[in-house]
Design a protein around this motif. Structure first.
Motif, PDB file in Angstrom:
ATOM      1  N   ASN A   1      33.460  22.046  -2.075  1.00 59.73           N
ATOM      2  CA  ASN A   1      34.121  21.521  -0.877  1.00 59.73           C
ATOM      3  C   ASN A   1      33.308  21.798   0.382  1.00 59.73           C
ATOM      4  OD1 ASN A   1      36.137  20.319   0.698  1.00 59.73           O
ATOM      5  ND2 ASN A   1      37.304  22.224   0.874  1.00 59.73           N
TER       6      ASN A   1
ATOM      7  N   GLY B   1      37.565  27.914  -4.166  1.00 53.24           N
ATOM      8  CA  GLY B   1      37.220  26.943  -5.199  1.00 53.24           C
ATOM      9  C   GLY B   1      38.049  25.674  -5.107  1.00 53.24           C
ATOM     10  N   MET B   2      37.976  25.038  -3.990  1.00 53.97           N
ATOM     11  CA  MET B   2      38.818  23.855  -3.772  1.00 53.97           C
ATOM     12  C   MET B   2      38.088  22.567  -4.116  1.00 53.97           C
ATOM     13  SD  MET B   2      40.497  25.041  -0.198  1.00 53.97           S
ATOM     14  CE  MET B   2      38.914  25.585   0.363  1.00 53.97           C
ATOM     15  N   PRO B   3      38.802  21.536  -4.574  1.00 53.83           N
ATOM     16  CA  PRO B   3      38.151  20.233  -4.748  1.00 53.83           C
ATOM     17  C   PRO B   3      37.733  19.675  -3.388  1.00 53.83           C
ATOM     18  CG  PRO B   3      40.522  20.027  -5.031  1.00 53.83           C
ATOM     19  CD  PRO B   3      40.230  21.495  -4.921  1.00 53.83           C
ATOM     20  N   ASP B   4      36.860  18.721  -3.418  1.00 52.44           N
ATOM     21  CA  ASP B   4      36.300  18.121  -2.213  1.00 52.44           C
ATOM     22  C   ASP B   4      37.395  17.459  -1.362  1.00 52.44           C
ATOM     23  OD1 ASP B   4      34.416  17.194  -0.446  1.00 52.44           O
ATOM     24  OD2 ASP B   4      33.895  15.427  -1.637  1.00 52.44           O
TER      25      ASP B   4
END
Lengths: 402, 402
Positions: free
Chosen positions: B381, B37-40
């Protein structure tokens, strides 16, 4: 809603330390502080940090700004391993490294790993306030062992361990700062390092070795200050290192060297502590080591801290009455001062703060129920001029109180 | 030395999660990942960070590189307070803020504050893996409450609380992610927010509200996603915020808003956790807010994440067999997919990884002993093209297995 009723037992016992209340009094502007154990602000390597960041590629910037592995940034771990072998003589066979968010987190992780409520930790007297706080926070019982000018007294330690064994108390580890102890400034002799390790192995008790100041020795060379970990061939020692004194405390980076199976456990625990250590800091630290900046910074700061130590000792000699004793550190940031008998360190503190001079009273560095007649002076983050002024005023105030 | 024999009880139970073992399989190069669940990554605001650091004065650089207060950098706290009042409708009367080293540390601090071994925490089903890990790490018992498309079902919650009360179990807090839950993507309706708060007050149980994604809504405006904390006038809610999605996870910065007396307790505890949150990160974050970069970044990323959500839903519609169901998130990063009955998510995972596509199986987000027939897809991401390819392959593999 009375949330106090909902708190865990481990929290109920937490008290705001007297030291913090006193430090609040000492935070007025313009005060001369021999208090906090901070590295020299003026010489923090900001230019290196800026240069490093400006040269990052987009790919490297993503490494620094995204999530990372809980155990740490792999290439930083490799760099640290190399340095530990080369400069500290530590063998990495069967050992591994986890990066921590400052070595305070390392202390907290190690406490969580070993301590059930009521378990015992052995510390030197005096010992680091942050370590004692971590042990108490996980409901450990802290037992102190006396030191002399060569560090922890092995015979006293053995007696203590025998006594605790008879009482059926579980001793989970021995915590030590062998190089230029915070707060005492005392160094554990090489002979005693060997004997301490031998005792730990005999009693099957791990040693937690905290070494924040080891690079800042003022006499001899690195061989004279080799960690206990470098003597350890059975994985008895958990070694704690930090970038706080050799790069910056504000980046919050430390590490633990321990047996691979222990590191794997610590990694699982760290996941719920903070997921991972700041990648921004870790990528900076890797570049800082890769470019060799760490070694030149250490050489530069060793000279600066030595100059300050020399000046502090000179001022103490010059101003203090003969009833006052102090340690002569071979390195690091601290001098531990023994006040004349029956003098109250807190009263001394209150009086010198009135005169705009601060230090730290010794009680925070002692296990509960130890009588305090000590103060800690830190020379690391103060100019030689201010230090001389400050020590003069402390000495005058001691005379007034005698 | 058999150190295992020395470990604390809380550590013995820690297991390397299956999810991590699976993710290791998924870390091969070139894989299409709908996993973490990482940011872009592409749009992390590195240029802003570089610009900020380059404009620091020497004095400001010392702020960033030295130790700081455990509670946090004062001017950053002030900036966050302003934003919380303005954008989230949270009143700061009698409330305070502590800065944490990511919101994972906040979860750990809150767990340590409340949990004795055997105490109960209520969570939504499913709930955030990092939160569940923190609760287990402090030996809490996790009880799940079912959700529907409007979030946690209040009647089920009340029944559960009554039942636990009868059993004499101590429920220490209710943990919820009201906006675009991780992993379910579900939003708690405004009506239920009010009712949840009312129930919490009636039973005298605090709510721990985790809000990492609240700024990334795709319909309506900020008023539709006001935190439960904004409705709370009795200090029942501890609100958790983070910079991980609106600036960078690599700087490790979060915060807790809670009653002043609770923040004071958390501050004492945090001292032994890591002394203070990285100042380097905190000073960057203050500038980032002060310059208004945070608001323009949110506006930009809201559009980007919406585009990705739309694409993900379109691909699911297009490829999935009718036996598969999924949530339609109004914001955030995640879609929660229910597989056809009796299908094994782990087997599906193994087969798609063979085809170079990864996701996360649902078991990590469920309390122990819940049967898993879910997978989590993350669209935050990944490029729209890869996402379409990946979902197509997952759908094909599901058909193969039916």
């Amino acid at each position: 809603m009375d949330m106090k009723g909902l708190y865990a037992d481990s929290i109920r016992g937490l008290k705001s330390s007297k030291i913090r209340e006193l430090m609040k009094m000492a935070s007025k502007p313009g005060i001369i502080s021999l208090g906090g154990g901070m590295p020299d602000s003026v010489n923090l390597p900001f230019d290196s940090v800026k240069e490093i960041i400006n040269q990052w590629s987009h790919k490297r910037a993503i490494d620094a700004l995204q999530y990372g592995a809980t155990k740490g940034f792999t290439s930083l771990i490799e760099k640290i391993k190399e340095r530990m072998v080369e400069k500290k003589g530590i063998s990495m066979d069967g050992q591994d490294i986890i990066i921590t968010t400052g070595s305070q987190q390392a202390l907290s992780l190690v406490s969580k790993l070993f301590l059930n409520p009521g378990d015992t930790v052995i510390v030197e007297i005096p010992s680091f306030i942050g370590a004692i706080a971590a042990f108490y926070s996980f409901m450990g019982i802290v037992e102190g062992v006396e030191v002399d000018e060569k560090g922890i007294i092995i015979e006293v330690l053995e007696k203590k361990l025998e006594h605790l064994k008879k009482l059926g108390k579980e001793v989970k580890f021995i915590y030590t700062i062998p190089n230029f102890n915070n707060p005492s400034g005392i160094t554990l002799s090489m002979d005693r390092r060997k004997r301490l390790l031998e005792v730990a192995n005999r009693y099957e008790i791990p040693i937690v070795e905290d070494d924040p100041y080891g690079d800042f020795y003022f006499t001899g060379d690195e061989n004279d200050y080799r960690p206990i970990k470098s003597l350890d061939d059975s994985g008895t020692v958990l070694y704690l290192g930090t970038f706080s004194k050799v790069l910056s405390p504000g980046i919050r980076l430390g590490w633990i060297i321990a047996r691979e199976d222990i590191i794997a456990r610590l990694e699982l625990q760290k996941q719920s502590f903070d997921a991972c250590t700041p990648l921004l800091s870790q990528v900076i630290a890797e570049d800082y080591m890769k470019r060799g900046y760490i070694e030149s910074y250490i050489v530069k700061m060793r000279k600066i801290y030595k100059t300050k130590r020399d000046a502090a000792l000179k001022s103490l000699e010059r101003y203090m009455p003969s009833e006052v004793k102090w340690t002569k550190p071979e390195g690091g940031f601290f001098i531990w001062v023994t006040l004349p008998e029956e003098m109250d360190p807190e009263e001394l503190f209150k009086r010198t703060v009135e005169k705009n001079v601060a230090f730290v009273t010794g009680d925070a560095f002692l296990p509960e129920n130890y009588k305090n007649r000590y103060i800690r002076l830190s020379y690391s983050n103060i100019s030689v001029e201010d230090m001389d002024k400050g020590i003069k005023i402390i000495a005058e105030t001691i005379r007034e109180m005698m």
